[in-house]
Design a protein around this motif. Structure first.
Motif, PDB file in Angstrom:
ATOM      1  N   TYR A  28       1.036  -1.084   0.189  1.00 28.44           N
ATOM      2  CA  TYR A  28       0.066   0.104   0.001  1.00 28.44           C
ATOM      3  C   TYR A  28       0.985   1.244   0.067  1.00 28.44           C
ATOM      4  N   GLY A  29       0.265   2.350  -0.687  1.00 27.73           N
ATOM      5  CA  GLY A  29       1.092   3.623  -0.662  1.00 27.73           C
ATOM      6  C   GLY A  29       2.140   3.856  -1.664  1.00 27.73           C
ATOM      7  N   ILE A  30       2.626   4.847  -1.411  1.00 24.97           N
ATOM      8  CA  ILE A  30       3.855   5.462  -2.389  1.00 24.97           C
ATOM      9  C   ILE A  30       4.791   4.182  -2.462  1.00 24.97           C
ATOM     10  N   PRO A  31       5.226   3.743  -1.156  1.00 24.53           N
ATOM     11  CA  PRO A  31       6.508   2.719  -1.256  1.00 24.53           C
ATOM     12  C   PRO A  31       5.960   1.319  -1.429  1.00 24.53           C
ATOM     13  N   GLN A  32       4.673   1.215  -1.489  1.00 30.38           N
ATOM     14  CA  GLN A  32       4.219  -0.207  -1.683  1.00 30.38           C
ATOM     15  C   GLN A  32       4.665  -1.165  -0.561  1.00 30.38           C
ATOM     16  N   PHE A  33       4.492  -0.642   0.761  1.00 30.15           N
ATOM     17  CA  PHE A  33       4.828  -1.639   1.832  1.00 30.15           C
ATOM     18  C   PHE A  33       3.781  -2.546   2.130  1.00 30.15           C
ATOM     19  N   LEU A  34       4.194  -3.952   2.325  1.00 25.45           N
ATOM     20  CA  LEU A  34       3.395  -4.840   2.971  1.00 25.45           C
ATOM     21  C   LEU A  34       3.023  -4.510   4.581  1.00 25.45           C
ATOM     22  N   ASP A  35       2.038  -5.086   4.976  1.00 20.15           N
ATOM     23  CA  ASP A  35       1.463  -4.744   6.549  1.00 20.15           C
ATOM     24  C   ASP A  35       2.774  -5.136   7.377  1.00 20.15           C
ATOM     25  N   SER A  36       3.464  -6.018   7.155  1.00 20.32           N
ATOM     26  CA  SER A  36       4.678  -6.400   7.806  1.00 20.32           C
ATOM     27  C   SER A  36       5.858  -5.346   7.754  1.00 20.32           C
ATOM     28  N   THR A  37       6.075  -4.909   6.608  1.00 19.27           N
ATOM     29  CA  THR A  37       7.068  -3.817   6.358  1.00 19.27           C
ATOM     30  C   THR A  37       6.839  -2.551   7.168  1.00 19.27           C
ATOM     31  N   TRP A  38       5.658  -2.299   6.976  1.00 19.14           N
ATOM     32  CA  TRP A  38       5.176  -1.028   7.795  1.00 19.14           C
ATOM     33  C   TRP A  38       5.626  -1.165   9.437  1.00 19.14           C
ATOM     34  N   ALA A  39       5.292  -2.401   9.739  1.00 16.41           N
ATOM     35  CA  ALA A  39       5.874  -2.649  11.517  1.00 16.41           C
ATOM     36  C   ALA A  39       7.188  -2.402  11.654  1.00 16.41           C
ATOM     37  N   GLY A  40       7.931  -2.599  10.730  1.00 14.17           N
ATOM     38  CA  GLY A  40       9.578  -2.649  10.745  1.00 14.17           C
ATOM     39  C   GLY A  40      10.156  -1.175  10.634  1.00 14.17           C
ATOM     40  N   THR A  41       9.442  -0.315  10.145  1.00 15.99           N
ATOM     41  CA  THR A  41       9.753   1.043  10.131  1.00 15.99           C
ATOM     42  C   THR A  41       9.480   1.950  11.330  1.00 15.99           C
TER      43      THR A  41
END
Length: 282
Positions: A230-243
């Motif tokens: 999702y979004g401009i960087p196309q992050f998965l839900d798990s990737t969002w959590a890591g940031t």
């Protein structure tokens, strides 16, 4: 026989010649003089026989002492003093004790020692009462100090909580303003923000522009139909959590999260672009 050779016996009853003036004086002095205290009877008789050459009576020290004592008694009587006055002057501490007892309203007994004892007992009671009062005042002061400290701590905590709430409210307001600005932002606004976050590095921004242009076209609401990207960087839900940044539709916050990921995973946007060029993903 001539008259001048005639002598009258001493025990004759005829008229006796009159004694001379000196003899009369000498006899009077002997009669009134005090016999010598230390002389023997024989010495006394000899002294009387000698006439004027009598022994001088000795003076006894005891007689002087007795006279002095009698004089002292007479002086005390004339001055209105006596044994009682002497006793009072000999014991000023007892007089003072009785005077203090009178001031405190204590009936002093006749015995000055008993009065001093009673006064001492009352003074001890007063001292104990004063000590108890001081202890009570000290305890009250400690209690008041503890209460004041507790009140100060409560006030400080309330002020800190109020400050935290104010800061949170300010952050929420800023976030709301950022959300409103993000909703109305254009692609050019996102480009300018990303370039500023890269410190104006045009090369790194060029790699980033190519990478996210292919992933989402810099659309903050882009959604992959086959995944959670999702979004401009196309992050998965798990990737969002890591940031450390929660998944959001705010394009500016998406740029922040994407830059964190690229820096930690590939070292820079150009490193992520090179990997995407080689594999088709990053």
């Amino acid at each position: 026989m001539s008259a001048r050779h005639t002598a009258r016996p001493a025990d004759h009853d005829g008229p006796q010649p009159a004694p001379s003036a000196d003899a009369t004086t000498e006899t009077a002095e002997l009669a009134t003089a005090e016999p010598a205290t230390d002389a023997t009877p024989e010495e006394t008789v000899a002294a009387v026989a000698r006439g004027r050459h009598r022994l001088v009576p000795a003076r006894r020290p005891a007689m002087y002492l007795a006279a002095a004592a009698v004089g002292a008694v007479l002086v005390n009587v004339l001055l209105g003093t006596g044994p009682a006055a002497e006793a009072e002057s000999a014991d000023p501490a007892a007089q003072q004790a009785v005077s203090v007892a009178d001031q405190l309203g204590i009936t002093a007994p006749a015995d000055a020692t008993a009065a001093a004892t009673e006064l001492s007992g009352h003074l001890q009671e007063l001292a104990a009462s004063r000590a108890q009062r001081e202890d009570s005042e000290a305890a009250a002061a400690q209690t008041q100090a503890a209460a004041d400290q507790a009140a100060a701590e409560a006030q400080a905590a309330a002020e800190a909580q109020a400050a935290a709430e104010a800061a949170a409210a300010a952050q929420a307001q800023a976030a709301a303003a950022a959300e409103a600005a993000a909703e109305n932002a254009t692609t050019q606004d996102f480009h300018d923000y990303a370039l500023a976050q890269l410190g104006g590095d045009e090369r790194e921004f060029s790699c980033l522009e190519n990478l996210w242009g292919r992933e989402s076209g810099w659309n903050p609401t882009a959604q992959n139909p086959t995944s959670t990207a999702y979004g401009i960087p196309q992050f998965l839900d798990s990737t969002w959590a890591g940031t450390g940044i929660a998944k959001t539709s705010n394009g500016f916050r998406q740029i922040d999260a994407g830059l964190i990921y690229l820096d930690e995973r590939y070292g820079s946007p150009c490193g992520g672009w090179a990997h995407s060029e080689a594999t088709g993903w990053y």
